[in-house]
Design a protein around this motif. Structure first.
Motif, PDB file in Angstrom:
ATOM      1  N   VAL A 187      -7.882   2.939  -8.131  1.00 60.08           N
ATOM      2  CA  VAL A 187      -8.794   2.045  -8.838  1.00 60.08           C
ATOM      3  C   VAL A 187      -9.835   1.584  -7.823  1.00 60.08           C
ATOM      4  O   VAL A 187      -9.496   1.064  -6.763  1.00 60.08           O
ATOM      5  CB  VAL A 187      -8.052   0.822  -9.426  1.00 60.08           C
ATOM      6  CG1 VAL A 187      -9.021  -0.133 -10.092  1.00 60.08           C
ATOM      7  CG2 VAL A 187      -6.976   1.272 -10.399  1.00 60.08           C
ATOM      8  N   ILE A 188     -11.102   1.799  -8.158  1.00 56.27           N
ATOM      9  CA  ILE A 188     -12.206   1.387  -7.289  1.00 56.27           C
ATOM     10  C   ILE A 188     -13.032   0.364  -8.050  1.00 56.27           C
ATOM     11  O   ILE A 188     -13.577   0.666  -9.112  1.00 56.27           O
ATOM     12  CB  ILE A 188     -13.086   2.594  -6.895  1.00 56.27           C
ATOM     13  CG1 ILE A 188     -12.229   3.651  -6.217  1.00 56.27           C
ATOM     14  CG2 ILE A 188     -14.243   2.147  -6.011  1.00 56.27           C
ATOM     15  CD1 ILE A 188     -12.917   4.986  -6.070  1.00 56.27           C
ATOM     16  N   ARG A 189     -13.084  -0.839  -7.507  1.00 56.76           N
ATOM     17  CA  ARG A 189     -13.862  -1.921  -8.123  1.00 56.76           C
ATOM     18  C   ARG A 189     -15.172  -2.081  -7.380  1.00 56.76           C
ATOM     19  O   ARG A 189     -15.185  -2.145  -6.160  1.00 56.76           O
ATOM     20  CB  ARG A 189     -13.080  -3.216  -8.101  1.00 56.76           C
ATOM     21  CG  ARG A 189     -11.910  -3.192  -9.062  1.00 56.76           C
ATOM     22  CD  ARG A 189     -11.153  -4.518  -9.074  1.00 56.76           C
ATOM     23  NE  ARG A 189     -10.166  -4.508 -10.120  1.00 56.76           N
ATOM     24  CZ  ARG A 189      -9.005  -3.858 -10.046  1.00 56.76           C
ATOM     25  NH1 ARG A 189      -8.701  -3.181  -8.971  1.00 56.76           N
ATOM     26  NH2 ARG A 189      -8.162  -3.896 -11.054  1.00 56.76           N
ATOM     27  N   GLY A 190     -16.275  -2.142  -8.121  1.00 58.24           N
ATOM     28  CA  GLY A 190     -17.588  -2.299  -7.501  1.00 58.24           C
ATOM     29  C   GLY A 190     -18.285  -0.970  -7.355  1.00 58.24           C
ATOM     30  O   GLY A 190     -17.833   0.056  -7.858  1.00 58.24           O
ATOM     31  N   ASP A 191     -19.398  -0.994  -6.643  1.00 60.70           N
ATOM     32  CA  ASP A 191     -20.137   0.243  -6.440  1.00 60.70           C
ATOM     33  C   ASP A 191     -19.660   0.923  -5.154  1.00 60.70           C
ATOM     34  O   ASP A 191     -18.822   0.408  -4.428  1.00 60.70           O
ATOM     35  CB  ASP A 191     -21.647  -0.015  -6.424  1.00 60.70           C
ATOM     36  CG  ASP A 191     -22.076  -0.947  -5.298  1.00 60.70           C
ATOM     37  OD1 ASP A 191     -21.285  -1.145  -4.356  1.00 60.70           O
ATOM     38  OD2 ASP A 191     -23.196  -1.471  -5.367  1.00 60.70           O
ATOM     39  N   ALA A 192     -20.214   2.070  -4.881  1.00 57.15           N
ATOM     40  CA  ALA A 192     -19.764   2.871  -3.740  1.00 57.15           C
ATOM     41  C   ALA A 192     -20.013   2.186  -2.399  1.00 57.15           C
ATOM     42  O   ALA A 192     -19.289   2.426  -1.439  1.00 57.15           O
ATOM     43  CB  ALA A 192     -20.461   4.225  -3.762  1.00 57.15           C
ATOM     44  N   ARG A 193     -21.030   1.336  -2.312  1.00 53.60           N
ATOM     45  CA  ARG A 193     -21.361   0.697  -1.029  1.00 53.60           C
ATOM     46  C   ARG A 193     -20.427  -0.453  -0.685  1.00 53.60           C
ATOM     47  O   ARG A 193     -20.137  -0.712   0.467  1.00 53.60           O
ATOM     48  CB  ARG A 193     -22.802   0.195  -1.068  1.00 53.60           C
ATOM     49  CG  ARG A 193     -23.823   1.305  -1.137  1.00 53.60           C
ATOM     50  CD  ARG A 193     -25.218   0.719  -1.201  1.00 53.60           C
ATOM     51  NE  ARG A 193     -25.359  -0.169  -2.347  1.00 53.60           N
ATOM     52  CZ  ARG A 193     -25.918   0.160  -3.497  1.00 53.60           C
ATOM     53  NH1 ARG A 193     -26.385   1.382  -3.658  1.00 53.60           N
ATOM     54  NH2 ARG A 193     -26.021  -0.693  -4.477  1.00 53.60           N
ATOM     55  N   SER A 194     -19.987  -1.191  -1.680  1.00 52.55           N
ATOM     56  CA  SER A 194     -19.143  -2.362  -1.409  1.00 52.55           C
ATOM     57  C   SER A 194     -17.961  -2.368  -2.372  1.00 52.55           C
ATOM     58  O   SER A 194     -17.858  -3.224  -3.227  1.00 52.55           O
ATOM     59  CB  SER A 194     -19.953  -3.649  -1.573  1.00 52.55           C
ATOM     60  OG  SER A 194     -20.427  -3.741  -2.893  1.00 52.55           O
ATOM     61  N   SER A 195     -17.104  -1.403  -2.222  1.00 55.50           N
ATOM     62  CA  SER A 195     -16.006  -1.263  -3.180  1.00 55.50           C
ATOM     63  C   SER A 195     -14.691  -1.802  -2.633  1.00 55.50           C
ATOM     64  O   SER A 195     -14.474  -1.871  -1.438  1.00 55.50           O
ATOM     65  CB  SER A 195     -15.837   0.199  -3.572  1.00 55.50           C
ATOM     66  OG  SER A 195     -15.472   0.953  -2.450  1.00 55.50           O
ATOM     67  N   ASP A 196     -13.845  -2.168  -3.574  1.00 59.60           N
ATOM     68  CA  ASP A 196     -12.483  -2.611  -3.295  1.00 59.60           C
ATOM     69  C   ASP A 196     -11.581  -1.543  -3.912  1.00 59.60           C
ATOM     70  O   ASP A 196     -11.557  -1.382  -5.126  1.00 59.60           O
ATOM     71  CB  ASP A 196     -12.246  -3.979  -3.934  1.00 59.60           C
ATOM     72  CG  ASP A 196     -10.804  -4.438  -3.804  1.00 59.60           C
ATOM     73  OD1 ASP A 196     -10.118  -4.017  -2.866  1.00 59.60           O
ATOM     74  OD2 ASP A 196     -10.366  -5.224  -4.678  1.00 59.60           O
ATOM     75  N   THR A 197     -10.875  -0.785  -3.069  1.00 56.31           N
ATOM     76  CA  THR A 197     -10.088   0.345  -3.550  1.00 56.31           C
ATOM     77  C   THR A 197      -8.596   0.067  -3.398  1.00 56.31           C
ATOM     78  O   THR A 197      -8.154  -0.449  -2.382  1.00 56.31           O
ATOM     79  CB  THR A 197     -10.438   1.622  -2.760  1.00 56.31           C
ATOM     80  OG1 THR A 197     -11.833   1.844  -2.852  1.00 56.31           O
ATOM     81  CG2 THR A 197      -9.688   2.820  -3.285  1.00 56.31           C
ATOM     82  N   SER A 198      -7.845   0.435  -4.434  1.00 57.29           N
ATOM     83  CA  SER A 198      -6.385   0.378  -4.346  1.00 57.29           C
ATOM     84  C   SER A 198      -5.839   1.666  -4.943  1.00 57.29           C
ATOM     85  O   SER A 198      -6.473   2.293  -5.778  1.00 57.29           O
ATOM     86  CB  SER A 198      -5.829  -0.847  -5.077  1.00 57.29           C
ATOM     87  OG  SER A 198      -6.207  -0.834  -6.426  1.00 57.29           O
ATOM     88  N   GLY A 199      -4.666   2.051  -4.499  1.00 54.84           N
ATOM     89  CA  GLY A 199      -4.059   3.277  -5.004  1.00 54.84           C
ATOM     90  C   GLY A 199      -2.566   3.254  -4.833  1.00 54.84           C
ATOM     91  O   GLY A 199      -2.031   2.510  -3.999  1.00 54.84           O
ATOM     92  N   THR A 200      -1.885   4.068  -5.633  1.00 59.66           N
ATOM     93  CA  THR A 200      -0.435   4.159  -5.545  1.00 59.66           C
ATOM     94  C   THR A 200       0.034   5.453  -6.186  1.00 59.66           C
ATOM     95  O   THR A 200      -0.695   6.085  -6.955  1.00 59.66           O
ATOM     96  CB  THR A 200       0.249   2.948  -6.219  1.00 59.66           C
ATOM     97  OG1 THR A 200       1.622   2.941  -5.863  1.00 59.66           O
ATOM     98  CG2 THR A 200       0.119   3.006  -7.733  1.00 59.66           C
ATOM     99  N   LEU A 201       1.251   5.838  -5.893  1.00 57.41           N
ATOM    100  CA  LEU A 201       1.872   7.013  -6.481  1.00 57.41           C
ATOM    101  C   LEU A 201       2.807   6.540  -7.589  1.00 57.41           C
ATOM    102  O   LEU A 201       3.744   5.783  -7.334  1.00 57.41           O
ATOM    103  CB  LEU A 201       2.657   7.790  -5.418  1.00 57.41           C
ATOM    104  CG  LEU A 201       3.354   9.056  -5.891  1.00 57.41           C
ATOM    105  CD1 LEU A 201       2.330  10.095  -6.341  1.00 57.41           C
ATOM    106  CD2 LEU A 201       4.214   9.621  -4.777  1.00 57.41           C
ATOM    107  N   LEU A 202       2.547   6.968  -8.823  1.00 62.55           N
ATOM    108  CA  LEU A 202       3.398   6.622  -9.961  1.00 62.55           C
ATOM    109  C   LEU A 202       4.374   7.765 -10.196  1.00 62.55           C
ATOM    110  O   LEU A 202       3.963   8.905 -10.379  1.00 62.55           O
ATOM    111  CB  LEU A 202       2.551   6.402 -11.219  1.00 62.55           C
ATOM    112  CG  LEU A 202       3.331   6.211 -12.528  1.00 62.55           C
ATOM    113  CD1 LEU A 202       4.119   4.908 -12.503  1.00 62.55           C
ATOM    114  CD2 LEU A 202       2.396   6.249 -13.724  1.00 62.55           C
ATOM    115  N   MET A 203       5.653   7.445 -10.167  1.00 62.55           N
ATOM    116  CA  MET A 203       6.702   8.410 -10.501  1.00 62.55           C
ATOM    117  C   MET A 203       7.512   7.819 -11.635  1.00 62.55           C
ATOM    118  O   MET A 203       7.638   6.605 -11.747  1.00 62.55           O
ATOM    119  CB  MET A 203       7.564   8.702  -9.271  1.00 62.55           C
ATOM    120  CG  MET A 203       6.787   9.406  -8.182  1.00 62.55           C
ATOM    121  SD  MET A 203       7.761   9.835  -6.735  1.00 62.55           S
ATOM    122  CE  MET A 203       8.089   8.219  -6.063  1.00 62.55           C
TER     123      MET A 203
END
Length: 139
Positions: A45-61
């Motif tokens: 999930v990337i919040r904001g635009d490419a220059r000032s983004s807040d990114t989070s990620g995870t592996l769903l099993m």
């Protein structure tokens, strides 16, 4: 003459053993339990635009459900649409018209089929209305 018969017998025995190994080595059909293990998605999930983004990620099993706080719910929702996030039913929600873009990406496999989903939504509310619990990564 005995030597020739012994060689033929050995060759025949080796061929028979090789045939038995080939038949025994054939893969067995996957059971429902085994296919669940192959259900996995890397979610970001990337919040904001490419220059000032807040990114989070995870592996769903999904066997057992794990990866984020609503993993069990996300796995159930994905099962209902056979892993095709674009087919998830739209949840009725009243979302504000605040522009706070959210880009989501899911890649992996579901029931042996590749998954590659990417979409940008106007805000978190719209994202959740369209994707349910799948991208609910934050607390």
């Amino acid at each position: 003459m005995t030597y020739t018969l012994t060689t033929k017998a050995v060759r025949g025995g080796l061929l028979a053993a090789a045939a038995l190994l080939a038949v025994g080595a054939a893969p067995a059909p996957a059971t429902a339990q085994e296919s669940r293990v192959s259900d996995w998605l890397y979610l970001s999930v990337i919040r904001g635009d490419a220059r000032s983004s807040d990114t989070s990620g995870t592996l769903l099993m999904c066997d057992p459900p794990q990866g984020h706080r609503r993993a069990a719910e996300a796995c159930t929702q994905l099962d209902a649409v056979h892993g095709d996030i674009s087919r998830m039913p739209l949840k009725h929600a009243y979302c504000t018209m605040v522009h706070a873009p959210v880009t989501v990406h899911a890649r992996g496999q579901w029931r042996g089929q590749p998954v590659d989903y990417r979409q940008t939504f106007s805000n978190d509310c719209e994202m959740e209305a369209r994707t349910g619990a799948v991208f609910a990564l934050d607390g």
